[in-house]
Design a protein around this motif. Structure first.
Motif, short mmCIF file in Angstrom:
data_model
loop_
_atom_site.label_atom_id
_atom_site.label_comp_id
_atom_site.label_asym_id
_atom_site.label_seq_id
_atom_site.Cartn_x
_atom_site.Cartn_y
_atom_site.Cartn_z
N GLU A 58 0.86 -1.19 0.00
CA GLU A 58 0.00 0.00 0.00
C GLU A 58 0.89 1.23 0.00
O GLU A 58 1.81 1.35 0.82
N ASN A 116 -4.40 5.05 -2.13
CA ASN A 116 -5.59 5.59 -1.47
C ASN A 116 -6.15 6.74 -2.29
O ASN A 116 -5.42 7.64 -2.70
N GLU A 148 -7.79 2.16 -3.32
CA GLU A 148 -8.47 1.99 -2.03
C GLU A 148 -9.38 3.19 -1.78
O GLU A 148 -8.92 4.32 -1.75
N ASP A 178 -11.89 0.39 1.71
CA ASP A 178 -11.02 0.63 2.87
C ASP A 178 -11.87 0.92 4.11
O ASP A 178 -13.01 1.34 3.99
N LYS A 199 -11.33 -4.31 2.89
CA LYS A 199 -10.25 -4.14 3.86
C LYS A 199 -10.85 -3.82 5.22
O LYS A 199 -11.42 -2.75 5.42
CA CA Z 1 -5.80 2.47 2.83
#
Ligand code: CA
Ligand code: C2E
Ligand code: CA
Ligand code: CA
Length: 277
Positions: A58, A116, A148, A178, A199
């Motif tokens: 990530e 993200n 995400e 997320d 997630k």
């Molecule tokens: Ca994240």
């Protein structure tokens, strides 16, 4: 600063409290940081639990501030979202992460990267084209990129987010939900969106060892998400007991300080060599 009409000079407005002044200064500095490349990308490994291989990384932005040192995103992402700076910030991180993925491919390493994305950036009409352009430019297969998006952000504005998500999915780019469990959406809503991965929010994972309720939430999400064919990731895995419970539940991927903190790319390479390969 407010303009004092009588004097024709700029005076400091008392009504701006310290917080506001600090935020304005932060925004100005952030704008400058985006130009001067003070924003850097760290990578945190995601580990595939079935065979302990690297499932991906990530990308997490950091601000390498000239006087304050490394500043964490919680201090500036909110301000970026409220000022429009989130678009250039997202562009920077996306391009950096996909370029890094390309560099790894050139070294013979296939490491999927996750970026993200704030809903403010997702709903920008140019965003999907930008994602397509970045993967094409670097010659990276779409499925090596995951975006995400927080659960609350994609459920809030379902019509327009849904359209953007569909177009992203058509590029072969994966979508991860997320912070799952913190919003109020149902897993049924999730099944209608082209989502690849769920997630589980770290607040539930932290409590797994001590709170029976947290453990029950994690278990329910793992089972139902699997039933819908989604990959399940647990973030915030800090201890061995939580890891063992996640493995027993059949969780696919884990990420957390137990494995590694987010690292700059050169340190990540060392970590992979020492821990996985
Ligand atoms: Ca994240
Ligand atoms: P997030 O996407 O939920 O990322 C996970 C956060 O948890 C990261 O914090 C990560 O360093 C931290 N973390 C990972 N494992 C553990 C663990 O085992 N224990 C604990 N206590 N924490 C762990 P970080 O890097 O400070 O990022 C905070 C948030 O800032 C992220 O939360 C994400 O929402 C946002 N963010 C970070 N980078 C970007 C970016 O490039 N774009 C956007 N839009 N948001 C970003
Ligand atoms: Ca294992
Ligand atoms: Ca999260």
């Amino acid at each position: 600063h407010a303009k004092d009409r009588r004097l024709g000079v700029r005076v400091f407005d008392d009504s701006l409290d310290d917080g506001t002044a600090r935020r304005l200064a932060l925004v100005a500095q952030l704008r400058q940081a985006l130009r001067s490349r003070e924003l850097v990308v760290y990578y945190q490994p995601k580990v595939q639990l079935s065979d302990d291989v690297l499932a991906g990384v990530e990308a997490l932005v950091r601000w390498n501030h000239p006087t304050r040192g490394l500043v964490l995103p919680d201090e500036f992402i909110g301000a970026a979202e409220h000022t429009g700076l989130i678009a250039p910030l997202t562009t920077l991180v996306l391009d950096e992460a996909v370029a890094q993925c390309r560099a790894w491919l050139d070294e013979g390493k296939r490491i999927p990267v996750a970026v993200n994305v704030s809903v403010r950036a997702l709903l920008d009409s140019a965003f999907v084209d930008e994602v397509a352009g970045v993967v094409r430019h670097h010659g990276v297969p779409g499925h090596l990129l995951t975006l995400e998006l927080t659960e609350t952000s994609i459920m809030d504005d379902r019509a327009s987010a849904g359209e953007a998500l569909t177009r992203i999915a058509e590029l072969g780019v994966h979508i991860s939900v997320d912070d799952f469990g913190t919003g109020y959406s149902s897993l049924a809503q999730l099944s209608r969106l082209p989502v690849h991965e769920v997630k589980i929010d770290k607040s539930f994972v932290f409590g797994m060892g001590t709170e029976a309720n947290d453990e029950a939430v994690v278990n329910a999400v793992v089972q139902l998400a699997h039933h819908m064919g989604k990959v399940v990731v647990a973030e915030g895995v800090e201890d061995r007991l939580s890891l063992r419970k996640l493995e027993e539940m059949g969780c696919d991927i884990a990420q957390g300080y137990l494995f590694s903190r987010p690292l700059p790319p050169e340190k990540l390479a060392t970590w992979i060599r020492d821990n996985l390969l």
